[in-house]
Design a protein around this motif. Structure first.
Motif, PDB file in Angstrom:
ATOM      1  N   UNK A 201      17.815 -11.606   1.890  1.00 21.85           N
ATOM      2  CA  UNK A 201      17.454 -10.822   3.072  1.00 21.85           C
ATOM      3  C   UNK A 201      16.021 -10.342   2.890  1.00 21.85           C
ATOM      4  N   UNK A 202      15.085 -10.970   3.614  1.00 24.00           N
ATOM      5  CA  UNK A 202      13.667 -10.672   3.425  1.00 24.00           C
ATOM      6  C   UNK A 202      13.335  -9.218   3.742  1.00 24.00           C
ATOM      7  N   UNK A 203      13.935  -8.673   4.798  1.00 20.24           N
ATOM      8  CA  UNK A 203      13.653  -7.291   5.172  1.00 20.24           C
ATOM      9  C   UNK A 203      14.155  -6.300   4.138  1.00 20.24           C
ATOM     10  N   UNK A 204      15.385  -6.500   3.664  1.00 20.24           N
ATOM     11  CA  UNK A 204      15.949  -5.611   2.645  1.00 20.24           C
ATOM     12  C   UNK A 204      15.196  -5.747   1.333  1.00 20.24           C
ATOM     13  N   UNK A 205      14.742  -6.946   1.017  1.00 22.60           N
ATOM     14  CA  UNK A 205      13.993  -7.161  -0.221  1.00 22.60           C
ATOM     15  C   UNK A 205      12.657  -6.430  -0.176  1.00 22.60           C
ATOM     16  N   UNK A 206      11.970  -6.489   0.957  1.00 20.63           N
ATOM     17  CA  UNK A 206      10.708  -5.774   1.100  1.00 20.63           C
ATOM     18  C   UNK A 206      10.910  -4.273   0.969  1.00 20.63           C
ATOM     19  N   UNK A 207      11.955  -3.748   1.593  1.00 20.97           N
ATOM     20  CA  UNK A 207      12.218  -2.311   1.505  1.00 20.97           C
ATOM     21  C   UNK A 207      12.600  -1.919   0.078  1.00 20.97           C
ATOM     22  N   UNK A 208      13.360  -2.755  -0.596  1.00 18.65           N
ATOM     23  CA  UNK A 208      13.710  -2.486  -1.995  1.00 18.65           C
ATOM     24  C   UNK A 208      12.458  -2.499  -2.871  1.00 18.65           C
ATOM     25  N   UNK A 209      11.537  -3.423  -2.585  1.00 20.94           N
ATOM     26  CA  UNK A 209      10.277  -3.470  -3.336  1.00 20.94           C
ATOM     27  C   UNK A 209       9.473  -2.188  -3.130  1.00 20.94           C
ATOM     28  N   UNK A 210       9.507  -1.647  -1.914  1.00 18.17           N
ATOM     29  CA  UNK A 210       8.798  -0.380  -1.647  1.00 18.17           C
ATOM     30  C   UNK A 210       9.383   0.763  -2.464  1.00 18.17           C
ATOM     31  N   UNK A 211      10.710   0.836  -2.553  1.00 13.92           N
ATOM     32  CA  UNK A 211      11.345   1.897  -3.335  1.00 13.92           C
ATOM     33  C   UNK A 211      11.064   1.722  -4.827  1.00 13.92           C
ATOM     34  N   UNK A 212      11.032   0.494  -5.294  1.00  8.86           N
ATOM     35  CA  UNK A 212      10.693   0.261  -6.699  1.00  8.86           C
ATOM     36  C   UNK A 212       9.255   0.685  -6.973  1.00  8.86           C
ATOM     37  N   UNK A 213       8.356   0.398  -6.048  1.00  6.24           N
ATOM     38  CA  UNK A 213       6.953   0.802  -6.203  1.00  6.24           C
ATOM     39  C   UNK A 213       6.835   2.325  -6.202  1.00  6.24           C
ATOM     40  N   UNK A 214       7.604   3.007  -5.345  1.00  2.68           N
ATOM     41  CA  UNK A 214       7.589   4.474  -5.331  1.00  2.68           C
ATOM     42  C   UNK A 214       8.059   5.035  -6.674  1.00  2.68           C
ATOM     43  N   UNK A 215       9.117   4.434  -7.212  1.00  2.00           N
ATOM     44  CA  UNK A 215       9.587   4.886  -8.523  1.00  2.00           C
ATOM     45  C   UNK A 215       8.515   4.619  -9.579  1.00  2.00           C
TER      46      UNK A 215
ATOM     47  N   UNK B 206       0.876  -1.180   0.000  1.00  6.71           N
ATOM     48  CA  UNK B 206       0.000   0.000   0.000  1.00  6.71           C
ATOM     49  C   UNK B 206       0.911   1.228   0.000  1.00  6.71           C
ATOM     50  N   UNK B 207       1.484   1.521  -1.150  1.00  4.35           N
ATOM     51  CA  UNK B 207       2.500   2.567  -1.268  1.00  4.35           C
ATOM     52  C   UNK B 207       2.039   3.597  -2.293  1.00  4.35           C
ATOM     53  N   UNK B 208       1.606   4.776  -1.801  1.00  3.00           N
ATOM     54  CA  UNK B 208       1.127   5.821  -2.694  1.00  3.00           C
ATOM     55  C   UNK B 208       2.177   6.884  -2.986  1.00  3.00           C
ATOM     56  N   UNK B 209       3.230   6.927  -2.182  1.00  2.00           N
ATOM     57  CA  UNK B 209       4.273   7.942  -2.378  1.00  2.00           C
ATOM     58  C   UNK B 209       5.047   7.652  -3.655  1.00  2.00           C
ATOM     59  N   UNK B 210       5.662   8.692  -4.204  1.00  2.00           N
ATOM     60  CA  UNK B 210       6.512   8.528  -5.385  1.00  2.00           C
ATOM     61  C   UNK B 210       7.891   9.102  -5.089  1.00  2.00           C
ATOM     62  N   UNK B 211       8.848   8.792  -5.948  1.00  2.00           N
ATOM     63  CA  UNK B 211      10.206   9.299  -5.784  1.00  2.00           C
ATOM     64  C   UNK B 211      10.816   9.533  -7.152  1.00  2.00           C
ATOM     65  N   UNK B 212      11.923  10.239  -7.174  1.00  2.00           N
ATOM     66  CA  UNK B 212      12.652  10.456  -8.415  1.00  2.00           C
ATOM     67  C   UNK B 212      13.589   9.280  -8.664  1.00  2.00           C
ATOM     68  N   UNK B 213      14.111   9.178  -9.873  1.00  2.00           N
ATOM     69  CA  UNK B 213      15.073   8.124 -10.176  1.00  2.00           C
ATOM     70  C   UNK B 213      16.337   8.248  -9.319  1.00  2.00           C
ATOM     71  N   UNK B 214      16.944   9.439  -9.183  1.00  2.00           N
ATOM     72  CA  UNK B 214      18.125   9.539  -8.314  1.00  2.00           C
ATOM     73  C   UNK B 214      17.841   9.128  -6.874  1.00  2.00           C
ATOM     74  N   UNK B 215      16.658   9.482  -6.359  1.00  2.00           N
ATOM     75  CA  UNK B 215      16.307   9.086  -4.986  1.00  2.00           C
ATOM     76  C   UNK B 215      16.225   7.567  -4.873  1.00  2.00           C
ATOM     77  N   UNK B 216      15.625   6.931  -5.877  1.00  2.00           N
ATOM     78  CA  UNK B 216      15.505   5.470  -5.847  1.00  2.00           C
ATOM     79  C   UNK B 216      16.879   4.810  -5.925  1.00  2.00           C
ATOM     80  N   UNK B 217      17.730   5.322  -6.795  1.00  2.00           N
ATOM     81  CA  UNK B 217      19.075   4.741  -6.953  1.00  2.00           C
ATOM     82  C   UNK B 217      19.842   4.812  -5.640  1.00  2.00           C
ATOM     83  N   UNK B 218      19.827   5.984  -4.997  1.00  2.00           N
ATOM     84  CA  UNK B 218      20.582   6.154  -3.749  1.00  2.00           C
ATOM     85  C   UNK B 218      20.023   5.267  -2.643  1.00  2.00           C
ATOM     86  N   UNK B 219      18.699   5.211  -2.538  1.00  2.00           N
ATOM     87  CA  UNK B 219      18.084   4.394  -1.486  1.00  2.00           C
ATOM     88  C   UNK B 219      18.387   2.910  -1.691  1.00  2.00           C
TER      89      UNK B 219
END
Length: 295
Positions: free
Chosen positions: A31-45, A8-21
């Protein structure tokens, strides 16, 4: 099938923000936790509906020549350099009625080519209804990787990568046969790069027979080894013997035996050694080679 994330991710981000994160996370699918967080950043992008058009327009206008590279097929666009063990890319998926599909054909875009991956990656539907896939699973450790070998494929479902759908394709487990989308579609990927992945095969499959058809991940190291041994170098032969005994890749061990068989005076003894190598792939091929010598 690939692991599906309910985000449930409605926020967005820029490409540079996604790359850095994502670089800071150092995405690792184990790593399940890191994978979930990476999925959130991909969804934001993916929620940023303008960044890719801006990049493509700048490229088409010649304003950013050389800043984006294509790779992994004609429809792939690399969006970031390798940062740690990951990079970002976009994939454009034409529909059957699109000119690029009609001119180049289905296989140019890997449609109708059932395959697994020797790397893991996150993907999200960015634009359009998304390509469809027939999804299967199999046990990589239970196969040798020989043509016509029974793969033990298990059908899971057919589904589309629609906008916002975010999944993890698991290396050496998820198999899919892609079908063109109903209209032009785009997906975004976070690619995981493992230095060891070149030693593990990616396979094509025959869905009707449930078998492996061929290896889709050629390795230049095999060719280098064969050329070195063929040169007659004693050092190359000693190295090939070491590879045949101890290398982690069964494919490389087999290449060692194949290379030495071209220069060996006693091929029967060589392939007999291969039969007792402890590698199912090598022993299977070695048995076939010895039987051919005796025929």
């Amino acid at each position: 099938m690939p692991q599906l994330f309910d985000l449930a991710e409605d926020a967005s981000c820029s490409l540079p923000e996604a790359i850095e994160a994502l670089a800071a996370l150092d995405f690792d699918p184990r790593d399940a936790g890191a994978t979930l967080e990476a999925a959130r950043w991909l969804k934001r992008l993916g929620n940023n509906h303008e960044f890719l058009a801006d990049i493509l327009l700048d490229r088409l206008a010649g304003r950013t020549a050389g800043e984006i590279e294509s790779g992994y097929g004609p429809q792939a666009i690399v969006l970031s350099p390798l940062r740690g063990s990951m990079f970002l890319r976009a994939n454009i998926w034409p529909a059957e009625h699109d000119l690029s599909f009609r001119n180049s054909g289905a296989k140019t875009f890997v449609y109708g080519v059932p395959h697994d991956h020797n790397f893991a990656f996150l993907t999200t539907g960015y634009l359009g209804p998304g390509y469809r896939s027939d999804y299967f699973e199999y046990d990589y450790g239970e196969v040798c990787g020989l043509p016509a070998e029974e793969a033990g494929l298990r059908f899971i479902e057919r589904s589309a990568l629609y906008e916002g759908k975010t999944m993890l394709y698991r290396a050496h487990r998820d198999v899919h046969s892609q079908l063109p989308p109903e209209s032009l579609s785009v997906s975004l990927n976070v690619m995981h790069v493992d230095p060891a992945q070149c030693w593990y095969d990616q396979y094509g499959f025959d869905l009707e027979g449930g078998t492996i058809t061929r290896i889709l991940s050629p390795n230049a190291t095999e060719v280098f080894l064969r050329a070195a041994v063929a040169s007659g170098s004693d050092d190359a032969l000693a190295f090939a013997e070491w590879v045949g005994r101890t290398h982690a890749s069964d494919r490389m061990r087999l290449a060692s035996f194949e290379a030495r068989s071209g220069v060996s005076c006693d091929r029967d003894a060589l392939w007999r050694e291969g039969e007792h190598s402890g590698s199912l792939m090598v022993s299977t091929i070695a048995k076939e080679r010895r039987e051919a010598l005796e025929a």
